[in-house]
Design an enzyme around this catalytic site. Structure first.
Site, PDB file in Angstrom:
ATOM      1  CG  ASP A  17      -1.706   1.220   1.416  1.00 39.66           C
ATOM      2  OD1 ASP A  17      -2.400   1.611   0.461  1.00 39.66           O
ATOM      3  OD2 ASP A  17      -1.642   1.822   2.509  1.00 39.66           O
ATOM      4  CG  ASP A  19      -1.480   7.921   0.265  1.00 36.95           C
ATOM      5  OD1 ASP A  19      -0.318   8.218  -0.048  1.00 36.95           O
ATOM      6  OD2 ASP A  19      -2.480   8.297  -0.376  1.00 36.95           O
TER       7      ASP A  19
END
Length: 222
Positions: A17, A19
């Site tokens: 991932d 952010d």
């Protein structure tokens, strides 16, 4: 000190991932949603609370049901693009070492954001960009659907069971688990439900991630 890239064990891949996992964008996201809420005369804290658990179109439907969702999305995109150009971003400790050590063909980014913003943020923080980026435009269903992670595995030529997902949010953890992958959580004081391993920070997870990719060379990454 520069760490030389090493070849991972064949068939092992790491899916990140972005952010909250590799890049600390919490303050940026808060500012963007505050500015967006201000345009519509809405309570910024309430909008942010909803936005944390829903995708943008779902957020608009809940907090601004009387507004045109397409106009809402256009306004949000405008604010986000401006933030990428002018905002201040920082990579989490350990991100540069980790991504600089993993060969480009052994990892991918799986994000609910858009690729041009990811590239902008990576350029601002000096992080390397992999060959495979699965963004919001690449799939019809985002996290917590397994579709984004399954697509990343497909593009890497990897089997789901050979992939390690590194996430910070419940929706991403659920997506990785539903994809049949190993899921580790980072950058949270409390473990997200379902993770196979939990680390309070990305830095703490670096040796383990490298060991997953190349167990025979894990000691060199410490």
């Amino acid at each position: 000190m520069t760490t030389e890239p090493v070849r991972p064990r064949p068939g092992k891949y790491v899916l990140f991932d972005v952010d909250g996992t590799l890049i600390d964008a919490v303050d940026n996201q808060r500012r963007v949603w505050r500015a967006w809420a201000g345009r519509y005369g809405l309570d910024a804290d309430e909008v942010r609370r909803v936005a944390l658990r829903t995708r943008p179109m779902e957020t608009f439907a809940e907090v601004a049901p009387d507004q045109d969702p397409r106009e809402c999305l256009a306004a949000l995109h405008e604010l986000e693009d401006e933030d990428v150009r002018s905002g201040v971003y920082a990579a989490f400790d350990g991100a540069s070492e980790l991504l600089g050590t993993l060969p480009l063909g052994a990892w991918a980014l799986v994000t609910s954001n858009y690729e041009h913003r990811v590239r902008g943020r990576f350029a601002r923080t000096g992080l390397p960009v992999p060959r495979v980026i699965v963004d919001a435009a690449a799939v019809e269903e985002g996290k917590p659907s397994p579709a984004p992670y399954l697509l990343a595995a497909e593009q890497l030529g990897a089997r789901p069971e050979d992939c390690l997902v590194v996430e910070d949010a419940p929706s991403g953890v659920e997506a990785g688990l539903r994809a049949g992958m190993t899921v580790w959580g980072v950058n949270a004081a409390v473990a997200v439900a379902g993770v196979h391993r939990h680390f309070g920070s990305l830095r703490e997870a670096v040796p383990g991630i490298l060991a997953f990719a190349r167990p025979e060379g894990a000691a060199a990454a410490g």
